[in-house]
Scaffold this active site. Structure first.
Site, PDB file in Angstrom:
ATOM      1  N   ARG A 237       0.866  -1.176   0.000  1.00 18.43           N
ATOM      2  CA  ARG A 237       0.000   0.000   0.000  1.00 18.43           C
ATOM      3  C   ARG A 237       0.905   1.230   0.000  1.00 18.43           C
ATOM      4  O   ARG A 237       2.038   1.185   0.460  1.00 18.43           O
ATOM      5  CB  ARG A 237      -0.910   0.003   1.227  1.00 18.43           C
ATOM      6  CG  ARG A 237      -1.822  -1.229   1.315  1.00 18.43           C
ATOM      7  CD  ARG A 237      -2.636  -1.206   2.602  1.00 18.43           C
ATOM      8  NE  ARG A 237      -3.517  -2.367   2.715  1.00 18.43           N
ATOM      9  CZ  ARG A 237      -3.178  -3.517   3.297  1.00 18.43           C
ATOM     10  NH1 ARG A 237      -1.959  -3.644   3.826  1.00 18.43           N
ATOM     11  NH2 ARG A 237      -4.020  -4.528   3.353  1.00 18.43           N
TER      12      ARG A 237
ATOM     13  N   LYS B 233      -1.908  -2.604   7.733  1.00 21.58           N
ATOM     14  CA  LYS B 233      -3.056  -2.220   8.551  1.00 21.58           C
ATOM     15  C   LYS B 233      -3.048  -2.986   9.864  1.00 21.58           C
ATOM     16  O   LYS B 233      -2.700  -4.163   9.910  1.00 21.58           O
ATOM     17  CB  LYS B 233      -4.356  -2.510   7.790  1.00 21.58           C
ATOM     18  CG  LYS B 233      -4.589  -1.612   6.591  1.00 21.58           C
ATOM     19  CD  LYS B 233      -5.918  -1.932   5.945  1.00 21.58           C
ATOM     20  CE  LYS B 233      -6.209  -1.007   4.769  1.00 21.58           C
ATOM     21  NZ  LYS B 233      -7.501  -1.323   4.112  1.00 21.58           N
TER      22      LYS B 233
ATOM     23  N   HIS C 267      -2.407   2.664  -5.795  1.00 20.88           N
ATOM     24  CA  HIS C 267      -2.984   1.366  -5.429  1.00 20.88           C
ATOM     25  C   HIS C 267      -3.136   0.459  -6.638  1.00 20.88           C
ATOM     26  O   HIS C 267      -3.235  -0.762  -6.486  1.00 20.88           O
ATOM     27  CB  HIS C 267      -4.341   1.580  -4.762  1.00 20.88           C
ATOM     28  CG  HIS C 267      -4.680   0.540  -3.745  1.00 20.88           C
ATOM     29  ND1 HIS C 267      -4.054   0.451  -2.517  1.00 20.88           N
ATOM     30  CD2 HIS C 267      -5.571  -0.492  -3.782  1.00 20.88           C
ATOM     31  CE1 HIS C 267      -4.551  -0.561  -1.841  1.00 20.88           C
ATOM     32  NE2 HIS C 267      -5.469  -1.157  -2.591  1.00 20.88           N
TER      33      HIS C 267
ATOM     34  N   ARG D 236      -0.563  -2.150  -6.725  1.00 23.15           N
ATOM     35  CA  ARG D 236      -0.862  -3.273  -5.832  1.00 23.15           C
ATOM     36  C   ARG D 236      -1.805  -4.250  -6.518  1.00 23.15           C
ATOM     37  O   ARG D 236      -1.612  -5.463  -6.445  1.00 23.15           O
ATOM     38  CB  ARG D 236      -1.475  -2.730  -4.547  1.00 23.15           C
ATOM     39  CG  ARG D 236      -1.891  -3.774  -3.522  1.00 23.15           C
ATOM     40  CD  ARG D 236      -2.348  -3.078  -2.247  1.00 23.15           C
ATOM     41  NE  ARG D 236      -2.982  -3.969  -1.310  1.00 23.15           N
ATOM     42  CZ  ARG D 236      -2.344  -4.720  -0.422  1.00 23.15           C
ATOM     43  NH1 ARG D 236      -1.020  -4.702  -0.381  1.00 23.15           N
ATOM     44  NH2 ARG D 236      -2.987  -5.497   0.422  1.00 23.15           N
TER      45      ARG D 236
ATOM     46  N   HIS E  90      -3.453  -9.480   3.152  1.00 24.99           N
ATOM     47  CA  HIS E  90      -4.910  -9.474   3.238  1.00 24.99           C
ATOM     48  C   HIS E  90      -5.360 -10.227   4.487  1.00 24.99           C
ATOM     49  O   HIS E  90      -4.805 -11.273   4.833  1.00 24.99           O
ATOM     50  CB  HIS E  90      -5.530 -10.150   2.012  1.00 24.99           C
ATOM     51  CG  HIS E  90      -5.411  -9.334   0.766  1.00 24.99           C
ATOM     52  ND1 HIS E  90      -5.394  -9.897  -0.496  1.00 24.99           N
ATOM     53  CD2 HIS E  90      -5.300  -7.994   0.579  1.00 24.99           C
ATOM     54  CE1 HIS E  90      -5.281  -8.936  -1.393  1.00 24.99           C
ATOM     55  NE2 HIS E  90      -5.223  -7.772  -0.772  1.00 24.99           N
TER      56      HIS E  90
ATOM     57  N   TYR F 293      -9.101 -10.716  -6.987  1.00 19.18           N
ATOM     58  CA  TYR F 293      -8.163 -10.483  -8.083  1.00 19.18           C
ATOM     59  C   TYR F 293      -8.197 -11.621  -9.086  1.00 19.18           C
ATOM     60  O   TYR F 293      -7.942 -11.418 -10.273  1.00 19.18           O
ATOM     61  CB  TYR F 293      -6.742 -10.311  -7.537  1.00 19.18           C
ATOM     62  CG  TYR F 293      -6.595  -9.078  -6.692  1.00 19.18           C
ATOM     63  CD1 TYR F 293      -6.568  -7.810  -7.272  1.00 19.18           C
ATOM     64  CD2 TYR F 293      -6.482  -9.163  -5.315  1.00 19.18           C
ATOM     65  CE1 TYR F 293      -6.441  -6.676  -6.501  1.00 19.18           C
ATOM     66  CE2 TYR F 293      -6.349  -8.031  -4.538  1.00 19.18           C
ATOM     67  CZ  TYR F 293      -6.332  -6.788  -5.135  1.00 19.18           C
ATOM     68  OH  TYR F 293      -6.212  -5.663  -4.384  1.00 19.18           O
TER      69      TYR F 293
END
Length: 334
Positions: free
Chosen positions: A162, A187, A259, A262, A285, A294
């Site tokens: 990110r 995150k 992004h 990514r 993730h 994806y």
């Protein structure tokens, strides 16, 4: 501080005691909530015709929250996702208020019942390898600024990081010896290790040689030595994409942000046959469902799957249901 207006005390306690001390929220969460409340309070003050310092709890009614969310989406041009993030920050505060100020429970319940707005789920925008190459070719690597931009974009594509993860990168998080890798903090302050191509590790090393940084200092900085901002990267990337469209016209139809690199990393790993659980760990993730998104987005993978299926052929003569007239006659009687 007047007891008739507990709002300032509650706001201070929410940020300092609850978010920071009790929840140990990250600096990014605190700043996101801060920005939401800064916008919300200015919005309420303007509608009430008074200064922000004069706002009380009664001014923060559910109707004001709904009006603010509509303003954030339509007048400010925010997305539905941004609108929902604003709502989450406001809800979090009133969850806290409900435990501290029993007199405001009815008001809190009304605000907490404001629903999250559903948004259409679109396919993620990703870049083809040729498009990535075209964008990476745009920065002028003879200058320090161009070299920095080239290294940053190359790093984003290699690691799938990110944008804030990349901008927080320090030299001490990079292993230059083979096998090269980088430690990223994502995150929820979750750490993960991502492999680096030898070419990417060499680019990072050359950037450090040209612009030395202490082990704990940010690697990507501006001309004044201050850390780059995400908005600054988006501005520079837009210029590079515009220049790259001359050689790669397909970029004109794509909204390219940091992004998007990514997304490109994930899609290209899927195309290479890498297991989705590995990609999940690679990208950090939380849910495998996010990674599977994806797999659905990759048109090349779908095309390869289609090529493995034989084209249906039409058999000679009439199908059996047309040849069997007794069945048709029986259906007519129903």
């Amino acid at each position: 501080m007047s007891k008739a207006n507990p709002f300032p005390v509650l706001m201070r306690a929410f940020f300092y005691e609850w978010l920071v001390e009790q929840r140990n929220a990250s600096i990014h969460t605190v700043r996101s909530y801060r920005d939401t409340w800064r916008l919300f309070l200015r919005f309420v003050a303007q509608r009430a015709g008074r200064k922000v310092a004069m706002i009380t709890m009664t001014d923060l009614a559910a109707s004001e929250v709904s009006a603010f969310l509509s303003y954030a989406e339509h007048e400010r041009g925010g997305t539905i996702g941004t609108r929902n993030c604003r709502l989450a920050a406001i809800r979090s505060f009133f969850h806290f208020v409900a435990t501290r100020d029993p007199a405001s429970i009815a008001q809190c319940v009304e605000i907490l019942n404001i629903p999250v707005k559903r948004a259409p789920v679109s396919e993620p925008c990703y870049l083809d390898p040729a498009e990535v190459t075209a964008i990476l070719a745009q920065p002028d690597r003879s200058t320090l600024e161009g070299m920095r931009d080239h290294v940053l974009l190359s790093f984003l594509y290699n690691s799938g990081a990110r944008i804030q993860e990349a901008l927080d990168l320090c030299p001490e998080a990079i292993r230059f010896e083979s096998p090269s890798c980088v430690r990223l903090t994502g995150k929820g302050r979750k750490e993960r290790i991502c492999p680096l191509w030898p070419e990417t590790a060499l680019l990072l090393k050359k950037l450090l040689e040209r612009q030395p940084r202490a082990p704990d200092q940010r690697l990507f900085v501006n001309r004044y030595g201050e850390p780059l901002s995400a908005s600054g990267v988006r501005f520079k990337l837009a210029a590079y994409v515009k220049a790259a469209t001359e050689a790669t016209p397909t970029l004109r139809t794509k909204h390219v942000t940091p992004h998007a690199f990514r997304h490109a990393t994930a899609v290209h790993l899927i195309s290479a046959g890498v297991d989705v659980t590995v990609i999940r760990s690679w990208l950090g993730h939380v849910s495998l469902d996010t990674t599977n998104h994806y797999a659905r987005a990759n048109l090349e993978t779908k095309r390869k799957a289609l090529e493995q299926v034989a084209v249906p052929t039409t058999p000679g003569g009439q199908p059996s249901w047309k040849r069997n007239t007794s069945v048709l006659a029986w259906l007519d009687t129903l």
